[in-house]
Design an enzyme around this catalytic site. Sequence first.
Site, PDB file in Angstrom:
ATOM      1  N   TRP A   1       3.163   4.947   4.911  1.00 23.14           N
ATOM      2  CA  TRP A   1       1.935   5.630   4.488  1.00 23.14           C
ATOM      3  C   TRP A   1       1.005   5.733   5.697  1.00 23.14           C
ATOM      4  O   TRP A   1       0.792   4.754   6.415  1.00 23.14           O
ATOM      5  CB  TRP A   1       1.282   4.820   3.374  1.00 23.14           C
ATOM      6  CG  TRP A   1       0.101   5.446   2.707  1.00 23.14           C
ATOM      7  CD1 TRP A   1       0.107   6.325   1.679  1.00 23.14           C
ATOM      8  CD2 TRP A   1      -1.289   5.200   3.004  1.00 23.14           C
ATOM      9  NE1 TRP A   1      -1.173   6.653   1.307  1.00 23.14           N
ATOM     10  CE2 TRP A   1      -2.052   5.972   2.110  1.00 23.14           C
ATOM     11  CE3 TRP A   1      -1.944   4.392   3.937  1.00 23.14           C
ATOM     12  CZ2 TRP A   1      -3.436   5.972   2.120  1.00 23.14           C
ATOM     13  CZ3 TRP A   1      -3.333   4.400   3.959  1.00 23.14           C
ATOM     14  CH2 TRP A   1      -4.064   5.185   3.049  1.00 23.14           C
TER      15      TRP A   1
ATOM     16  N   HIS B   1      -3.928   7.299  -1.634  1.00 19.46           N
ATOM     17  CA  HIS B   1      -3.454   8.687  -1.670  1.00 19.46           C
ATOM     18  C   HIS B   1      -4.355   9.599  -0.843  1.00 19.46           C
ATOM     19  O   HIS B   1      -5.583   9.477  -0.864  1.00 19.46           O
ATOM     20  CB  HIS B   1      -3.402   9.188  -3.113  1.00 19.46           C
ATOM     21  CG  HIS B   1      -2.827  10.558  -3.258  1.00 19.46           C
ATOM     22  ND1 HIS B   1      -1.595  10.909  -2.740  1.00 19.46           N
ATOM     23  CD2 HIS B   1      -3.322  11.688  -3.856  1.00 19.46           C
ATOM     24  CE1 HIS B   1      -1.350  12.177  -3.021  1.00 19.46           C
ATOM     25  NE2 HIS B   1      -2.382  12.667  -3.685  1.00 19.46           N
ATOM     26  N   TRP B   2      -3.716  10.530  -0.127  1.00 17.98           N
ATOM     27  CA  TRP B   2      -4.403  11.556   0.659  1.00 17.98           C
ATOM     28  C   TRP B   2      -4.206  12.928   0.025  1.00 17.98           C
ATOM     29  O   TRP B   2      -3.143  13.225  -0.519  1.00 17.98           O
ATOM     30  CB  TRP B   2      -3.841  11.628   2.079  1.00 17.98           C
ATOM     31  CG  TRP B   2      -4.087  10.449   2.938  1.00 17.98           C
ATOM     32  CD1 TRP B   2      -3.181   9.484   3.304  1.00 17.98           C
ATOM     33  CD2 TRP B   2      -5.311  10.084   3.586  1.00 17.98           C
ATOM     34  NE1 TRP B   2      -3.775   8.552   4.115  1.00 17.98           N
ATOM     35  CE2 TRP B   2      -5.081   8.896   4.308  1.00 17.98           C
ATOM     36  CE3 TRP B   2      -6.587  10.645   3.606  1.00 17.98           C
ATOM     37  CZ2 TRP B   2      -6.065   8.251   5.059  1.00 17.98           C
ATOM     38  CZ3 TRP B   2      -7.576  10.011   4.353  1.00 17.98           C
ATOM     39  CH2 TRP B   2      -7.316   8.843   5.068  1.00 17.98           C
TER      40      TRP B   2
ATOM     41  N   ASP C   1      -3.096  19.118  -3.137  1.00 19.21           N
ATOM     42  CA  ASP C   1      -2.692  17.748  -3.490  1.00 19.21           C
ATOM     43  C   ASP C   1      -1.185  17.694  -3.673  1.00 19.21           C
ATOM     44  O   ASP C   1      -0.625  18.419  -4.504  1.00 19.21           O
ATOM     45  CB  ASP C   1      -3.398  17.314  -4.779  1.00 19.21           C
ATOM     46  CG  ASP C   1      -3.310  15.822  -5.036  1.00 19.21           C
ATOM     47  OD1 ASP C   1      -2.315  15.199  -4.627  1.00 19.21           O
ATOM     48  OD2 ASP C   1      -4.236  15.271  -5.650  1.00 19.21           O
TER      49      ASP C   1
ATOM     50  N   CYS D   1       2.105  11.441   1.408  1.00 18.94           N
ATOM     51  CA  CYS D   1       0.906  12.237   1.139  1.00 18.94           C
ATOM     52  C   CYS D   1       0.160  12.594   2.424  1.00 18.94           C
ATOM     53  O   CYS D   1      -0.366  13.704   2.556  1.00 18.94           O
ATOM     54  CB  CYS D   1      -0.016  11.521   0.160  1.00 18.94           C
ATOM     55  SG  CYS D   1      -0.468   9.841   0.634  1.00 18.94           S
TER      56      CYS D   1
END
Length: 219
Positions: A31, A106-107, A123, A165
């Site tokens: 991540w 989350h990005w 998204d 993400c």
Amino acid sequence: MGEEALLYAPLSYHDVYLYPEDASLVLGAHWWNDQVIAFAFEWLKFQVPCPSPILAIPAAACFLLLHSDAQTVREQLEQMQVHAASGLLLAVNDSPSLESAGGGTHWSLLAVALDQGSAWHVDSLGGANRRVAQALTRKLAAGLDRHLALRPAPAAPQQTNGYDCGACTVSAAQALWRCPVADWRPPLRCLQRAAGAQAMRREVAAWVRLAAGGTLEKE
């Protein structure tokens, strides 16, 4: 033997400081943290041609905008010279409060076409960051003193795991960066040119090597 490290010493690239432990997240099943996203946005700003005046706003600045009052948001946007831009790209993180800055799981990307009064939420996890994007859009609208209509991006690349993400966010940002803001309209075809997550990881790794004074490696 493991893969060769991207960085062996801290890298200063314009307004971003990237440490070896940050760079180690670029490739593989990792991540991406704030620093990787910030580096990628900074690289876009200084190295990738852009047909429109677009302001790429990294995660730390977005986080401050999200958790500031309207007057502070207005002052921050003025300092960024946002009124000289026709489009904004903002890295959105779901970290819930100032006490957890640098956290989150989350990005996603918020793309704002200022002349159109529209904001697109890109998204990669089916709208998981929708509420954060809505809150940030309201802050921007108040700071800019204009209405912004938020819409989900119809062609947002979707991740297939729990860690891509960041790569998807940077990929979407690069695709929109290369696209005139006048074309940020339905169905947002610019996103069809977004690289896949793994390709984006390899590309950002190449950026790190170049920024550190290296050369591109053949895949």
